[in-house]
Design an enzyme around this catalytic site. Structure first.
Site, PDB file in Angstrom:
ATOM      1  CG  ASP A   1      -1.943   0.743   1.347  1.00  0.00           C
ATOM      2  OD1 ASP A   1      -2.596   1.301   0.503  1.00  0.00           O
ATOM      3  OD2 ASP A   1      -2.325   1.621   2.149  1.00  0.00           O
TER       4      ASP A   1
ATOM      5  CD  GLU B   1      -1.949   3.138  -3.146  1.00  0.00           C
ATOM      6  OE1 GLU B   1      -3.244   2.643  -4.078  1.00  0.00           O
ATOM      7  OE2 GLU B   1      -1.480   2.523  -2.581  1.00  0.00           O
TER       8      GLU B   1
HETATM    9  C1  GLC Z   1      -4.321   3.021  -0.594  1.00  0.00           C
HETATM   10  C2  GLC Z   1      -5.435   2.083  -0.408  1.00  0.00           C
HETATM   11  C3  GLC Z   1      -6.939   3.056  -0.274  1.00  0.00           C
HETATM   12  C4  GLC Z   1      -6.611   3.353   1.193  1.00  0.00           C
HETATM   13  C5  GLC Z   1      -5.244   4.394   1.382  1.00  0.00           C
HETATM   14  C6  GLC Z   1      -4.804   4.797   2.621  1.00  0.00           C
HETATM   15  O1  GLC Z   1      -4.427   4.134  -1.838  1.00  0.00           O
HETATM   16  O2  GLC Z   1      -5.848   1.406  -2.111  1.00  0.00           O
HETATM   17  O3  GLC Z   1      -8.078   1.608  -0.148  1.00  0.00           O
HETATM   18  O4  GLC Z   1      -7.264   3.972   1.684  1.00  0.00           O
HETATM   19  O5  GLC Z   1      -4.231   3.536   0.835  1.00  0.00           O
HETATM   20  O6  GLC Z   1      -3.966   3.363   3.008  1.00  0.00           O
END
Ligand code: GLC
Length: 535
Positions: free
Chosen positions: A202, A265
């Site tokens: 994440d 991500e």
């Molecule tokens: C990432 C996740 C999202 C979440 C954020 C904070 O972007 O995909 O859903 O709210 O991180 O953890």
């Protein structure tokens, strides 16, 4: 030949949002047993790996992205025994399991943070990011939370502020602290030891912040009506050079085990995104490429995106493409129902690992959420400008029964109105449905080495047509996608020797031999192979 350890290169990843996939115990929320029940479906779809959004104990302020115990399972989703059973059952079905690792922040209920906030001299104080306020008592700097307001929360008891890039209930860990790194590495080993095949990390580009916590510059291109955090750039709060060392360490943990994968991500412009492969590919094997999530849906824009991406990839880096996720509007709503089929063909014929989001294979639409049914904290904090993510997280539509076969109870989010028709049972029975198209595309990709690993070669084409070849060592195929609604005729000079239709997005031209020009209907995409006569 792709080495076994690189299985992820030719894999199709399928993101399961566990809350919304399958409820097995009638509480309106999906769970692990539900996922086990649906493995035969996933197997029939033909995907290779499941990425599960967080299933760990959490107060659910951000639906699991606020973790209070990294090595447990939230009772809402089931038990550790059930998780172990899932890993085993998945393996028997030939499916890999990828977990969501959320190392940037914990829940404010995590014991680490409870300790950290207890006093200024607590041994865990430095595990999080604590700063004194400005002399006037205001927050330490101008950094903004992605979910609205300042990114700093004052802790009255100890008189300091802590940093949270997201909700105040999601305090950021301090990745400059070695003990934090070790603790998260141990979390990774815990799950890898259980047979998990890797992690999607994440907000990986957030992990390290500027050592001096300098103010971020204003965003000169801020557009009124966009989320307020976009008013400042994230120059000092994200994408710091030291993050790559942190990721390389994570990668080394991954590499302690065989055949595992690290996915990151990363929402950054292309030239920054590609740095996440790391120095000499020591970073993430798959830094998620989200460019299709926001691409203007026309042939020339997409062609440029693909060409730019292909040319910016570091030597040896493997590409990847993502069409949807739990944070962005559904693809079928972004590009329209007809083009959703073309988008499927694009995703599964571009070079690189493909990631698809649950429900996109049945064309699930973004669901309008009434104000009193909003669950997403982003929408609650920043209401009314369309940032809500609930609409892409609605329950999977399995069949036409009450609650779409997702649950026996009222689901945690409303169902799409069209679920009685647009559901797995119906679409599976229809040999020309979008679901049948996804299955055919995934099967063809598996069958044709050019689709799996061939080079990407753009071919000039007019107007709404996106045309490219995928070239293997001794064969090639052609993909022609009509991103427009009007029929188009492609001269035989542009398609060359490729004269047999292997697949049309309408699923009604397989085996057709092209004589002369290639006629495409509006919203049609085709994959062409060389016919026997063409030699
Ligand atoms: C990432 C996740 C999202 C979440 C954020 C904070 O972007 O995909 O859903 O709210 O991180 O953890």
């Amino acid at each position: 030949m792709i080495h076994k350890k690189d299985w992820w290169r030719h894999a199709v990843f399928y993101q399961v949002y566990p809350r919304s996939f399958q409820d097995s115990n009638g509480d309106g929320v999906g769970d692990i047993k539900g996922i086990i029940e649906r493995l035969p479906y996933l197997r029939s779809l033909g995907v290779d790996a499941l990425w599960l959004s967080p299933i760990f104990p959490s107060p659910m302020a951000d639906f699991g992205y606020d973790i209070s115990d990294y090595t447990g399972i939230d009772p809402l989703f089931g038990t550790m025994d059930e998780f172990d059973a899932l890993v085993l059952a998945a393996r028997h079905s030939g499916l890999k399991i990828i977990l969501d690792l959320v190392p940037n922040h914990t829940s404010d209920q995590h014991p680490w943070f409870v300790e950290s906030r207890a006093s200024r001299d607590n041994p865990k104080r430095d595990w999080y990011i604590w700063r004194d306020g400005k002399p006037d008592g205001g927050p330490p700097n101008n950094w903004l939370s992605e979910f609205g307001g300042s990114a700093w929360q004052k802790d009255e008891a100890t008189g300091q502020y802590y940093y949270h890039a997201f909700l105040a209930q999601q305090p950021d860990l301090n990745w400059r602290n070695d003990a934090v790194r070790t603790a998260i590495h141990d979390v990774m080993r815990f799950w890898l030891g259980k047979g998990v095949d890797g992690f999607r990390v994440d907000v990986i580009w957030h992990l390290i912040k500027d050592a001096e916590f300098r103010d971020n510059p204003a965003n000169p291109h801020y557009v009124e009506g966009r989320p307020p955090h976009e008013k400042i750039l994230t120059q000092y709060s994200t994408d710091q050079p030291e993050v790559h060392g942190v990721i390389a360490e994570m990668r080394r943990v991954i590499d302690e085990f065989d055949e595992r994968v690290l996915i990151g991500e990363v929402y950054l412009p292309l030239h920054r995104l590609v740095t996440y492969y790391g120095n000499e590919l020591s970073g993430a094997q798959i830094p998620f490429n989200f460019m299709l999530l926001s691409a203007p849906w026309n042939a020339r824009s997409i062609e440029k995106i693909v060409t730019d991406y292909e040319s910016e990839l570091p030597v040896g880096a493997w590409p990847n493409w993502v069409l949807g996720n739990h944070d962005r509007p559904r693809v079928a709503s972004r590009v329209g129902k007809e083009q959703a089929r073309v988008a499927a063909m694009l995703l599964l014929t571009l070079r690189g690992t493909a990631t698809l989001y649950y429900g996109d294979e049945i064309g699930m639409q973004q669901v309008a959420i009434a104000p009193d049914q909003v669950r997403d904290p982003f929408e609650k904090n920043v209401p009314g400008i369309g940032v809500g993510r609930d609409g892409c997280r609605t329950p999977m539509q399995w069949d036409a029964t009450t609650s779409a076969g997702f649950s026996t109870a009222k689901p945690w989010l409303p169902l799409a109105d069209d679920y009685t028709h647009e559901n797995v049972a119906n679409l599976d029975a229809d040999s020309r449905s979008i679901l049948s198209l996804y299955k055919a595309l995934i099967a063809l990709r598996r069958e044709l080495p050019e689709l799996m690993a061939g080079a990407y070669q753009p071919v000039a084409a007019p107007g709404d047509i996106l045309l490219y070849r995928r070239e293997g060592a001794d064969a090639a195929i052609v993909i022609a996608l009509n991103l427009g609604t009007e029929p188009v005729s492609l001269a035989s000079s542009s398609i060359g020797f490729w004269r047999e239709i292997l697949l049309s997005t309408f699923l009604d031209r397989e085996g057709e031999e092209i004589q002369g020009a290639l006629d495409l209907r509006g919203n049609e995409g085709v994959i062409l192979g060389r016919s026997a006569q063409a030699g």
